[in-house]
Every structure is written in C-alpha cells, then in structure tokens.
Scaffold this active site. Structure first.
Site, PDB file in Angstrom:
ATOM      1  N   VAL A  23      -2.351  -7.413  -4.607  1.00 44.31           N
ATOM      2  CA  VAL A  23      -2.130  -8.474  -3.622  1.00 44.31           C
ATOM      3  C   VAL A  23      -3.458  -9.182  -3.365  1.00 44.31           C
ATOM      4  O   VAL A  23      -4.472  -8.538  -3.076  1.00 44.31           O
ATOM      5  CB  VAL A  23      -1.583  -7.885  -2.302  1.00 44.31           C
TER       6      VAL A  23
ATOM      7  N   GLU B 211     -18.037  18.081   1.812  1.00 37.04           N
ATOM      8  CA  GLU B 211     -17.128  18.767   0.874  1.00 37.04           C
ATOM      9  C   GLU B 211     -17.619  18.607  -0.563  1.00 37.04           C
ATOM     10  O   GLU B 211     -17.588  19.556  -1.354  1.00 37.04           O
ATOM     11  CB  GLU B 211     -15.711  18.208   1.043  1.00 37.04           C
TER      12      GLU B 211
ATOM     13  N   GLY C 218       0.828  -1.207   0.000  1.00 40.15           N
ATOM     14  CA  GLY C 218       0.000   0.000   0.000  1.00 40.15           C
ATOM     15  C   GLY C 218       0.858   1.250   0.000  1.00 40.15           C
ATOM     16  O   GLY C 218       1.632   1.498   0.920  1.00 40.15           O
TER      17      GLY C 218
HETATM   18  C1  LIG Z   1     -12.785  11.146  -0.313  1.00 44.04           C
HETATM   19  C2  LIG Z   1     -11.948  11.023   0.931  1.00 44.04           C
HETATM   20  C3  LIG Z   1     -11.611  12.169   1.642  1.00 44.04           C
HETATM   21  C4  LIG Z   1     -10.835  12.067   2.793  1.00 44.04           C
HETATM   22  N1  LIG Z   1     -10.513  13.208   3.459  1.00 44.04           N
HETATM   23  C5  LIG Z   1      -9.699  13.138   4.532  1.00 44.04           C
HETATM   24  C6  LIG Z   1      -9.270  14.320   5.195  1.00 44.04           C
HETATM   25  O1  LIG Z   1      -9.658  15.427   4.822  1.00 44.04           O
HETATM   26  N2  LIG Z   1      -8.428  14.202   6.265  1.00 44.04           N
HETATM   27  C7  LIG Z   1      -7.997  12.973   6.691  1.00 44.04           C
HETATM   28  O2  LIG Z   1      -7.223  12.913   7.653  1.00 44.04           O
HETATM   29  N3  LIG Z   1      -8.395  11.838   6.107  1.00 44.04           N
HETATM   30  C8  LIG Z   1      -9.227  11.885   5.026  1.00 44.04           C
HETATM   31  N4  LIG Z   1      -9.620  10.731   4.401  1.00 44.04           N
HETATM   32  C9  LIG Z   1      -9.193   9.435   4.957  1.00 44.04           C
HETATM   33  C10 LIG Z   1      -7.747   9.144   4.563  1.00 44.04           C
HETATM   34  O3  LIG Z   1      -7.580   9.346   3.175  1.00 44.04           O
HETATM   35  C11 LIG Z   1      -7.429   7.699   4.948  1.00 44.04           C
HETATM   36  O4  LIG Z   1      -7.609   7.565   6.339  1.00 44.04           O
HETATM   37  C12 LIG Z   1      -5.989   7.379   4.588  1.00 44.04           C
HETATM   38  O5  LIG Z   1      -5.819   7.419   3.186  1.00 44.04           O
HETATM   39  C13 LIG Z   1      -5.612   5.991   5.106  1.00 44.04           C
HETATM   40  O6  LIG Z   1      -4.288   5.739   4.749  1.00 44.04           O
HETATM   41  P1  LIG Z   1      -3.819   4.238   4.463  1.00 44.04           P
HETATM   42  O7  LIG Z   1      -2.352   4.308   4.214  1.00 44.04           O
HETATM   43  O8  LIG Z   1      -4.328   3.336   5.530  1.00 44.04           O
HETATM   44  O9  LIG Z   1      -4.601   3.808   3.145  1.00 44.04           O
HETATM   45  P2  LIG Z   1      -4.711   4.509   1.723  1.00 44.04           P
HETATM   46  O10 LIG Z   1      -4.186   5.887   1.745  1.00 44.04           O
HETATM   47  O11 LIG Z   1      -6.111   4.287   1.291  1.00 44.04           O
HETATM   48  O12 LIG Z   1      -3.731   3.653   0.818  1.00 44.04           O
HETATM   49  C14 LIG Z   1      -3.974   2.299   0.545  1.00 44.04           C
HETATM   50  C15 LIG Z   1      -3.125   1.920  -0.662  1.00 44.04           C
HETATM   51  O13 LIG Z   1      -3.151   0.494  -0.784  1.00 44.04           O
HETATM   52  C16 LIG Z   1      -3.338   0.130  -2.125  1.00 44.04           C
HETATM   53  N5  LIG Z   1      -3.981  -1.188  -2.109  1.00 44.04           N
HETATM   54  C17 LIG Z   1      -5.171  -1.501  -1.547  1.00 44.04           C
HETATM   55  N6  LIG Z   1      -5.435  -2.796  -1.689  1.00 44.04           N
HETATM   56  C18 LIG Z   1      -4.389  -3.325  -2.366  1.00 44.04           C
HETATM   57  C19 LIG Z   1      -4.078  -4.629  -2.830  1.00 44.04           C
HETATM   58  N7  LIG Z   1      -4.894  -5.666  -2.594  1.00 44.04           N
HETATM   59  N8  LIG Z   1      -2.936  -4.819  -3.528  1.00 44.04           N
HETATM   60  C20 LIG Z   1      -2.087  -3.778  -3.762  1.00 44.04           C
HETATM   61  N9  LIG Z   1      -2.327  -2.513  -3.323  1.00 44.04           N
HETATM   62  C21 LIG Z   1      -3.463  -2.294  -2.639  1.00 44.04           C
HETATM   63  C22 LIG Z   1      -4.210   1.231  -2.708  1.00 44.04           C
HETATM   64  O14 LIG Z   1      -4.041   1.331  -4.116  1.00 44.04           O
HETATM   65  C23 LIG Z   1      -3.680   2.464  -1.971  1.00 44.04           C
HETATM   66  O15 LIG Z   1      -2.651   3.098  -2.694  1.00 44.04           O
HETATM   67  C24 LIG Z   1     -10.396  10.800   3.245  1.00 44.04           C
HETATM   68  C25 LIG Z   1     -10.734   9.651   2.527  1.00 44.04           C
HETATM   69  C26 LIG Z   1     -11.501   9.758   1.379  1.00 44.04           C
HETATM   70  C27 LIG Z   1     -11.857   8.512   0.593  1.00 44.04           C
END
Ligand SMILES: Cc1cc2nc3c(=O)[nH]c(=O)nc-3n(C[C@H](O)[C@H](O)[C@H](O)COP(=O)(O)OP(=O)(O)OC[C@H]3O[C@@H](n4cnc5c(N)ncnc54)[C@H](O)[C@@H]3O)c2cc1C
Length: 433
Positions: free
Chosen positions: A80, A171, A11
């Site tokens: 994955v 938003e 990720g």
């Molecule tokens: C529209 C929207 C607005 C948001 N606004 C805010 C905000 O204003 N402030 C805030 O703090 N948070 C916000 N969030 C929440 C925030 O974006 C998430 O909490 C954050 O992205 C989580 O980070 P992460 O690293 O866990 O996952 P993510 O950032 O979602 O990254 C996950 C990554 O894993 C990859 N992935 C997933 N499954 C697989 C797989 N099976 N195989 C290979 N790769 C995979 C995906 O492609 C992605 O790149 C928002 C979310 C959304 C959807």
C-alpha cells in the site's frame, strides 16, 4: 452486481489478524492486505537471527489464516502506498486500487535510526524475517571468514555491537552469546571463541527501561555473567560498519552492527497527514486517533497497533507491543459490527497484561499485573509458555517446541544455514529511513 459492505484491513500483523478473526461470520466482506504473503511473529525474530528457529517456524501464510475463517476473508498481496480518504480507496504500488466502506490501518512500524551517521547504511535491523535471516547469514559467514584468515580477528570480525538495550537488544545479545559459546565453539574448534564479543550499548542508565529497576539490574547482571559487555550511559555516535564510535569517544572495531534502538510508525502515517494536516500525527509520528480508535472526521477509518497514537486515560501513548495491537483489533471489530446495527462506538481501554524479556537458558524477566515480578527459571518458563500460546498455527507451535527441546537437550541449534546470498548491509541496506 452490488457488492456487500467491504471492510479492508491493511496489515496482517498482530492487530490486523485480531480484526479478521473477530469479524469471522460478520455480514461483511473482509479483505486482508499485506505486502508479504505471511504473518511474522516478531517477538521470536531474534531466535531466527541466532539460529534457534527457522523462518517458517515463526511465520504463517496469510491465505491460510483467511481460509480458516470459512472463506469470510479475502486476501490481497500488495504494498500500500497511499490511502485516498475522500475517495475511500486503498492505493497500491501495482494493480488497481481497492475501495472500502470501512478501513482498518494496522501497518505497524519500521526501524528508526534517528539520523545517526552510518546506521542506516551499515547496521542490520531486526524488524522483518529478511532482517533476521540476513543477520544470521552474516554472523555465520564472519566465523567462516575468520576460520580461513585468523588476522581478521584483530579487526573485530567476530565482534557484534548492538545499539539499544530494550527487550530486542537484550534478547539478541543473550541469544548470540549462547550461539557463540555453546554451538559455534564446537563448529570452529580451532578458533579462540573468547575473541567473539557481544557489546550491548544503551544510552540510558539501565537496560529494559520499561521494567522495574530491579529486573533491569537482574538482566544486566545475567548478561554480564554470560559474557555480554554491557555499556550503559553511552550511545552510538556513528559507524562505518567496521568501527562503532560511541558518544564518549570510544571506538569499537566490529564485523557486525545491529540497531534495535527505536521504531517509528509506518510511512502510511505520513500519507494520512498529507490529507489531514500535520496535527494528524503525534510527536513520534503515530496517527492521532479518537478514543474509539477512529481517525478524527473519518469515523469509517480506524488505526490500531504500532501505527496508532492511542492513549490511556491519563493521555499517555500506549506502548508499541503486541497485546495493545491485539486488543485494539478485537475492539475495532466489535465497533464495526456495532456500526452495522447502528450502535454508537465506545472508547478503547487497554488491559495491561505485563511485559517479559528473555536472556537465555533459564533466564528471563517478567513483570506481571498485581506487582508480580519473575526472574530466573520461573520467568523463563513463563516466557516460553506465553510465546507458544501466542504463536499462530498448530504446526508452528509443534516445530518451535521440538526445536526448543532439541536445543535444550543437546545445546545444538538446528537452523545455522547461510541462505541469504547477499549478507552485507552495504549492499542491502536493511533499515529504511
Ligand atoms: C524484534 C521484535 C521483538 C518484539 N518483541 C515483542 C515482545 O516480546 N512482546 C510484545 O508484546 N511485543 C514485541 N514486539 C512488538 C510487537 O511485535 C509489535 O508491537 C506488534 O507487532 C505490532 O502489531 P501491528 O499489528 O501494529 O503491526 P505488525 O505486527 O508489525 O504488522 C504490520 C503488518 O503490516 C504490513 N505492512 C506494513 N506496511 C505495509 C504496506 N505499506 N502495505 C502492505 N502491508 C504493509 C507488514 O508486512 C506487517 O505484516 C517486538 C517487535 C520486534 C520488532
């Protein structure tokens, strides 16, 4: 040749990038895995959907990020499908499995539709760049359709119904209303723009449930003043894409349904549960982790971000927001460095830096540590500054500043291109499961 100690990070979101950054110059091989070859800045997806920014303003190539680490991280583009905990291998839908010595799972979350009839088939999600581009293309195409056949107005072709009054719904509603009012009203001078409606549906008694009631009310009032119809205490009962039925029996004819009401952990959580048992997951389907963010009985595997069921000292699940993922990523990288030197791991402590949501020009709400509450122009400026700081890549920051300044000065939106050839959710269901 014997390989070096390998850390695989699944990720390239907020959490995964924080791990890779914090492991730069560590004596390990890092492999960053993602199904996309870019990182998505999800907080600005709604701006892509509402034509304020273009896709590559808020995305950044994963290989570009890895190469900036001085070649200390490799990249594997691949989806994955399983984690073999016993064999210490990451399994892909295509190509060979990848062995690891330590693994960090940061695969995020997907949209949850809670089985509400028709939502999965007919509603647009807003979780990925593809979602945002598809929604933008669809909304713009609805205006084109109505401009050649005005009778479609009677069937709600220009009505957007948004399910979910959290930050994303708020938003998006504000952004769409601004797009209709300030931009599309000029693009389509013969259309009666007042017939373009944005209806925001929230089943609880206020918007932005994680904010103070005062800021929730500010957001509701501001949206209402700008023309958004806010419906509280009523949920979406179902939709066929042409009508949204509410839980109080009301039926809203619509051309566009958007679902922003929930997320659930990535399906990779279920892969772990299949090997570790059902109690490996929290009630909401996140992966149960130890205080140091490792998986119970697997100290070589860490889970962070939206996928992790990490808790605060009172046992409450941490929110699924970017700062939790970023801080957890930095913490896990530190644990990995320490483990190489034989040091024990330590508990993760999240430092809450507050929450923000914008409603549009000169309007945002911010809830900061120390009881500081901002709204109106100060909240909006704080929101602009923070999002610019968080964006990955200097070029992206410059692009975003230029686009924002342009929109601010001219009320124009540069990115109103219809580039998605198939914009109907019926043809391309955007919401998985
Ligand atoms: C529209 C929207 C607005 C948001 N606004 C805010 C905000 O204003 N402030 C805030 O703090 N948070 C916000 N969030 C929440 C925030 O974006 C998430 O909490 C954050 O992205 C989580 O980070 P992460 O690293 O866990 O996952 P993510 O950032 O979602 O990254 C996950 C990554 O894993 C990859 N992935 C997933 N499954 C697989 C797989 N099976 N195989 C290979 N790769 C995979 C995906 O492609 C992605 O790149 C928002 C979310 C959304 C959807």
């Amino acid at each position: 040749m014997e390989r070096r100690h390998r850390v695989v990070v699944v990720g390239a979101g907020f959490g995964g990038l924080a791990v890779v950054r914090s492991l730069a110059d560590a004596p390990v091989d890092v492999v960053l895995v993602d199904g996309n070859n870019f990182h998505t800045f999800q907080p600005l997806l709604y701006q892509v959907a509402t034509a304020g920014l273009d896709a590559d303003d808020i995305a950044y190539p994963v290989r570009g990020i890895a190469s900036k680490r001085g070649g200390s991280a490799d990249v594997r583009l691949g989806h994955v499908v399983d984690i073999d905990l016993e064999g210490r291998r990451v399994v892909f839908d295509e190509g060979p499995a990848l062995e690891y010595d330590q693994l960090v799972l940061a695969a995020g979350a997907v949209t949850a539709t809670y089985g509400i009839p028709g939502v999965e088939e007919h509603a647009f999600g807003l979780k990925t760049l593809t979602d945002a581009l598809a929604l933008r293309a669809h909304v713009l195409r609805q205006f084109e359709r109505v401009s050649v056949d005005g009778s479609q107005l009677e069937t709600g072709a220009l009505t957007v119904v948004i399910g979910g009054g959290g930050p994303t719904g708020v938003e998006l509603a504000g952004g769409l209303m601004e797009l209709f009012d300030k931009v599309l009203s000029k693009d389509f001078p013969t259309l009666d723009i007042r017939r373009a409606r944005v209806v925001l549906v929230e089943p609880s008694d206020r918007l932005l449930g994680a904010f103070s009631p005062r800021l929730s009310e500010t957001a509701r009032r501001t949206l209402a003043t700008r023309g958004v119809e806010v419906v509280l205490r009523v949920g979406v009962a179902g939709t066929d894409g042409k009508v949204v039925e509410l839980t109080d029996g009301r039926r809203i004819p619509t051309g566009t349904v958007v679902w922003t009401a929930g997320v659930r952990a990535s399906p990779l959580a279920a892969c772990l549960a299949a090997q570790l048992g059902a109690d490996a997951l929290t009630q909401g389907g996140r992966v149960v982790v130890e205080a140091d963010l490792s998986v119970p009985s697997h100290p070589e595997v860490f889970v962070i971000g939206d996928l992790a069921g990490a808790t605060d000292p009172h046992g409450q699940l941490l929110p699924q927001v970017a700062p939790v993922a970023m801080q957890a990523g930095a913490h896990v990288a530190q644990m990995i460095r320490g483990s190489l030197e034989g040091r024990p791991t330590a508990a993760f402590r999240y430092r809450d830096k507050g929450s923000m949501a914008t409603i549009g020009r000169h309007a945002a709400v911010a809830q900061l540590p120390g009881g500081i509450r901002l709204s109106g122009t100060p909240g909006w400026l704080a929101w602009l500054g923070l999002h610019l700081l968080m964006l990955v890549g200097f070029r992206n920051r410059v692009n975003v500043v230029v686009n924002w300044a342009w929109s601010y000065l001219t009320y124009d939106r540069a990115s109103r291109l219809i580039v998605d050839p198939a914009d109907k959710p019926d043809e391309h269901p955007h919401i998985p499961g």
